[in-house]
Design an enzyme around this catalytic site. Structure first.
Site, PDB file in Angstrom:
ATOM      1  N   GLU A  26      -5.570  -8.421  -0.926  1.00  0.00           N
ATOM      2  CA  GLU A  26      -6.245  -8.163   0.356  1.00  0.00           C
ATOM      3  C   GLU A  26      -7.687  -7.790   0.089  1.00  0.00           C
ATOM      4  OE1 GLU A  26      -4.716  -5.510   3.359  1.00  0.00           O
ATOM      5  OE2 GLU A  26      -2.653  -5.933   2.765  1.00  0.00           O
ATOM      6  N   GLU A  73       0.826  -1.222   0.000  1.00  0.00           N
ATOM      7  CA  GLU A  73       0.000   0.000   0.000  1.00  0.00           C
ATOM      8  C   GLU A  73       0.860   1.272   0.000  1.00  0.00           C
ATOM      9  OE1 GLU A  73      -2.751  -0.580   3.266  1.00  0.00           O
ATOM     10  OE2 GLU A  73      -4.096  -1.726   1.990  1.00  0.00           O
TER      11      GLU A  73
HETATM   12  C1  BG6 Z   1      -4.451  -3.022   4.929  1.00  0.00           C
HETATM   13  C2  BG6 Z   1      -3.086  -3.434   5.436  1.00  0.00           C
HETATM   14  O1  BG6 Z   1      -4.503  -1.651   4.812  1.00  0.00           O
HETATM   15  O2  BG6 Z   1      -5.545  -3.265   5.739  1.00  0.00           O
HETATM   16  C3  BG6 Z   1      -3.088  -4.559   6.450  1.00  0.00           C
HETATM   17  O3  BG6 Z   1      -2.218  -3.762   4.374  1.00  0.00           O
HETATM   18  C4  BG6 Z   1      -4.252  -4.365   7.409  1.00  0.00           C
HETATM   19  O4  BG6 Z   1      -1.843  -4.605   7.097  1.00  0.00           O
HETATM   20  C5  BG6 Z   1      -5.549  -4.383   6.618  1.00  0.00           C
HETATM   21  O5  BG6 Z   1      -4.293  -5.271   8.454  1.00  0.00           O
HETATM   22  C6  BG6 Z   1      -6.784  -4.286   7.475  1.00  0.00           C
HETATM   23  O6  BG6 Z   1      -6.685  -3.167   8.314  1.00  0.00           O
HETATM   24  P1  BG6 Z   1      -6.898  -3.291   9.881  1.00  0.00           P
HETATM   25  O7  BG6 Z   1      -6.549  -1.993  10.434  1.00  0.00           O
HETATM   26  O8  BG6 Z   1      -8.321  -3.659  10.044  1.00  0.00           O
HETATM   27  O9  BG6 Z   1      -5.990  -4.380  10.340  1.00  0.00           O
END
Ligand code: BG6
Length: 489
Positions: free
Chosen positions: A386, A191
């Site tokens: 993701e 990201e």
């Molecule tokens: C993404 C990141 O932005 O979101 C991850 O690459 C992160 O590292 C994921 O865990 C979800 O965000 P959060 O804050 O709910 O863990």
């Protein structure tokens, strides 16, 4: 949608990051990273995503003075470091073709400055990758996932000083050489577009160490160093492991115009272009003119070495990976309107979408739109590395977790991918985030769970670390076994 839409070699799997799951933060020679300095935020105001990422010099000093792991939960993670074989067995049982992990720089070079790498760290990942291969799980490896050595944060102002490029490349060359033959798919910076959203997490920059009025310039300069590092990391990967493929990794923050008012449409176009700028540099190999114009307009001076433009042009990435969690609204008049947040960014609420308990808008159609948009723009293979739903799951007395809401979420998002493939988009794979519950990046909570596998651990660090299969575990297993066909007509 017709069956057999997913390619036979589609990479189904899951995604993790070392700093959120490994734990073992100070053993076997590992150095302290910036992730080890982030504190749990339990009672956050969900509308105020910015406060989630605020950090001051005094916070760093406080973190350095303690070995506490309760206040700093990334230090214990889910102890993947000691549980990884058991976890890989579960991923294999689900039929994973790939698993996204990251290599913690601080396990290999504890401060970043050492001349020789730490053998115990190298050995850990070698064993991990070998165990994956044994189970026919292809490693997908992120080189930089919010895990900068704290030493670099403190002594080089994070990525602001150019020397960090060389330190990073030393790390890259070490891991390429060691894992040649084991790892084919790589990602440079997780990201990379989050530099302005959370400069500490992404760049290791502590805002109070810079003059306030210079901060924007400093962030752009540090980002430029990451772009150059990404290009050179790609160059060395191709030299050391010619068969390997490098991807960039961006957050897709799709923006819709609030309505058909031409000014809203134009604003959404500009917001989307700003988001695409980060992939433009890594795929097209040059800064878009609108960014250069922005620097001029704001009087920002970004220093380029004379070879930088050529390096960016020459060493572009092979594929585009991205995270997708939510869409946004662009509005020329935000005043008085209801807003939603998330760790991604904040925007006016979309009346057509539901939100998660953490205030993130759920928008599967936006994933189809994002895939088509990115493919039409770059004509390169796409990898959704993701996507997922953070939820405070309940474990029943009989040890089951009935996460039908998660099944529904994934059903809709996987169907959205199928729709994009039907539209001619080339998609390499899909790795839902936090396929096993892990520590939240933004809030450091354990209770914000994303996984198909439940880990018995709470926000105060209590629990047995025992793993339980959620209802979605069997569901995802069936999706993979049928190559997505069970969701199609
Ligand atoms: C993404 C990141 O932005 O979101 C991850 O690459 C992160 O590292 C994921 O865990 C979800 O965000 P959060 O804050 O709910 O863990």
């Amino acid at each position: 949608m017709k069956k057999n839409i997913f390619p036979a070699d589609f990479l189904w799997g899951g995604a993790t990051a070392a700093n959120q799951c490994e734990g073992a933060w100070n053993i076997d020679g590992k150095g302290i990273s910036i992730a080890d300095c982030t504190r749990i935020k339990k009672n956050v105001n969900k509308k105020d995503y910015k406060s989630l990422h605020e950090i001051k010099s005094e916070d760093i000093e406080r973190a350095m003075a303690t070995d506490d792991t309760v206040e700093y939960p990334k230090r214990h993670g889910i102890d993947f470091y000691h549980h990884y074989k058991e976890d890989l067995d579960l991923f294999q049982e689900m039929g994973f073709k790939t698993l996204r992990v990251s290599i913690q720089w601080t396990r290999i070079y504890p401060t970043g400055m050492e001349e020789k790498p730490n053998e115990a760290g190298l050995k850990f990942y070698e064993d991990l990758f070998k165990e994956m291969k044994k189970r026919n799980i292809e490693p997908l490896v992120t080189l930089h996932h919010y895990e900068l050595p704290l030493y670099i944060c403190n002594n080089f102002q994070g990525w602001y000083q150019r020397e960090v490029i060389e330190l990073f490349l030393k790390f890259c060359k070490t891991v390429y050489t060691r894992y040649k033959g084991l790892v084919k798919y790589w990602l440079t910076f997780n990201e990379i577009d989050s530099v302005f959203r959370h400069p500490f997490t992404t760049l290791g920059m502590v805002p109070d160490r810079f003059p306030k009025d210079k901060f924007e310039e400093v962030v752009y300069q540090s980002l430029h160093h990451q772009f150059v590092a990404s290009a050179l990391a790609t160059k060395y990967l191709h030299e050391i492991i010619p068969e390997a493929e490098m991807g960039c990794m961006i957050t897709k923050t799709l923006s819709y115009p609030e309505n058909c008012h031409p000014q809203n449409v134009l604003l959404a176009l500009k917001d989307n272009r700003k988001n695409n700028f980060y992939s433009d540099v890594q795929i097209r190999g040059a800064y878009p003119q609108h960014i250069k114009n922005e620097w001029e307009r704001k009087n920002l001076t970004i220093h380029f070495e004379k070879e930088d433009e050529e390096v960016l042009k020459k060493y572009t990435v092979d594929y585009i990976a991205f995270s997708y969690y939510m869409s946004k609204i662009s509005s020329i008049n935000e005043e008085g309107k209801e807003r939603v947040s998330g760790n991604i960014s904040s925007s006016v609420k979309n009346p057509y979408l539901d939100i998660t308990d953490w205030d993130w808008q759920i928008d599967p159609t936006g994933l189809t739109t994002s895939l088509i948009d990115l493919y039409d723009r770059y004509e390169k293979p796409l990898f959704i590395v993701e996507n997922g739903l953070g939820y405070n799951d309940t474990i029943e007395a009989d040890g089951t977790i009935q996460d039908d809401y998660r099944i529904q979420y994934f059903k809709e998002h996987i169907s959205a991918i199928a729709e994009a493939i039907e539209e001619g988009v080339e998609v390499m794979g899909y790795t839902p985030w936090g396929c096993i519950d892990l520590i939240s990046m933004s809030t450091c909570q354990m209770s914000k769970r994303y996984g198909f596998i439940y880990v018995d651990l709470d926000d105060d660090g209590n629990g047995s670390y025992k793993r339980y299969k959620k209802k979605s575990f069997e569901w995802y297993k069936e999706v993979i076994a049928t190559n997505g066909n069970n969701l199609l007509d």
